[in-house]
Write an enzyme that holds these catalytic residues in place. Sequence first.
Site, PDB file in Angstrom:
ATOM      1  N   ALA A  43     -11.093 -29.222  28.713  1.00 50.35           N
ATOM      2  CA  ALA A  43     -12.081 -30.180  28.217  1.00 50.35           C
ATOM      3  C   ALA A  43     -11.494 -31.579  28.353  1.00 50.35           C
ATOM      4  O   ALA A  43     -10.295 -31.743  28.605  1.00 50.35           O
ATOM      5  CB  ALA A  43     -12.445 -29.882  26.760  1.00 50.35           C
ATOM      6  N   LYS A  44     -12.320 -32.583  28.201  1.00 52.29           N
ATOM      7  CA  LYS A  44     -11.842 -33.966  28.249  1.00 52.29           C
ATOM      8  C   LYS A  44     -12.894 -34.867  27.616  1.00 52.29           C
ATOM      9  O   LYS A  44     -14.088 -34.558  27.646  1.00 52.29           O
ATOM     10  CB  LYS A  44     -11.601 -34.411  29.700  1.00 52.29           C
ATOM     11  N   GLY A  45     -12.426 -35.979  27.060  1.00 51.86           N
ATOM     12  CA  GLY A  45     -13.335 -36.939  26.455  1.00 51.86           C
ATOM     13  C   GLY A  45     -12.950 -38.351  26.822  1.00 51.86           C
ATOM     14  O   GLY A  45     -11.822 -38.606  27.273  1.00 51.86           O
ATOM     15  N   VAL A  63     -16.622 -33.491  27.748  1.00 49.97           N
ATOM     16  CA  VAL A  63     -16.952 -32.483  28.744  1.00 49.97           C
ATOM     17  C   VAL A  63     -16.128 -31.222  28.477  1.00 49.97           C
ATOM     18  O   VAL A  63     -14.915 -31.296  28.292  1.00 49.97           O
ATOM     19  CB  VAL A  63     -16.651 -32.995  30.168  1.00 49.97           C
TER      20      VAL A  63
END
Length: 374
Positions: free
Chosen positions: A63-65, A18
């Site tokens: 952001a992040k995953g 994201v």
Amino acid sequence: FPVRMDDGTVKVFHGFRVQHNSVRGPGKGGIRYHPEVTLDETRALAALMTLKCSVLNLPYGGAKGGVICDPATMSLGELERLTRRYTVEIAPLIGPDTDIPAPDIGTNARVMAWVMDTYSKLKGYGCPAIVTGKPIEIGGSKGRLEATGRGCLINARSIMAHLGKELKGSVVAVQGFGNVGSVTARLLARDGCKVIGITDVFGGIYSEGGLDVEEVNRHCQQTGSVVGFPGSQSLNNAELLALKCDLLVPAASGNQIHATNASAVKASVVLEAANAPTTPEADEILRDKNILVVPDILANSGGVVVSYFEWVQGRQSFFWTEEEVNSQLERAMHAAFQDVLQTSVQRNMSLREAAYSVAVQRIATALDFRGIFP
């Protein structure tokens, strides 16, 4: 995406990446491997990264995953194949000028090495700046491993100075003894603090006279837990959160201080080493009790600051000494704390509200200057 397991079967995993906001720069945020990863959690963590980078005045967005998996039940080969396939799937989204992943829960420097290697193979050239938190041998930064804990130490010094107190001699309780909690506890102890309580996922230990944190760390490395440390009493998380102390450091998972236990907190300061350890309801209770909370987007941001330093070093292929990294980290953390504190005093708001205010104002200003296109 499918991954071939060691027994020859093929298992399908679900993963996310994201990007929340890029108005101040490329996305920045970790990759999490955990059975309870969800898209909503990943969105929320990406938003927190936007605020965290902004409050530290870093040229990044958020952001992040994450991948829904249990790394504890997977072999090294399975984790490598999962990581490389996940990297291929998100490769069109990430890049050194677009979105730079980093380690998070369930991932580490080796996982980042696999991400970097896979991305570099796809591009046809080495690309060390695609991730941060890599091993030093392939472009990582000195000081990165301790960065989040060291940032907590710097914030602890700043908040105690604001209160007109010395950090040395302060009584500390630490919830969580992973990378962040253990480093924070060790650095606070070296600075003269008395750490009286520590918990991990298996239980906890307490000593009114203070624990030898270096010895606790050795015990933990040998046994896998702080539980059973010689000369200590046992205690649970609820008891640790209720200890009378100067600094309470929640360094475990989120939502640990909530509406039903916040009234039991007796610390003068809560230093949020974990992400979102305090619920909004608990935040109100702590504020009514005049307990200062140093919010997560400020307190635990040392990791992303040194990640930024690693990215800069990788782009330039010019690497710094650990002393230089730590010195620049202290400068950045101190400046951010003063910005938040000044806003808190001027606007008569909590440190959390002030941190959000500083962060959102910088994002809004950047958006205003950039305008709308077309």
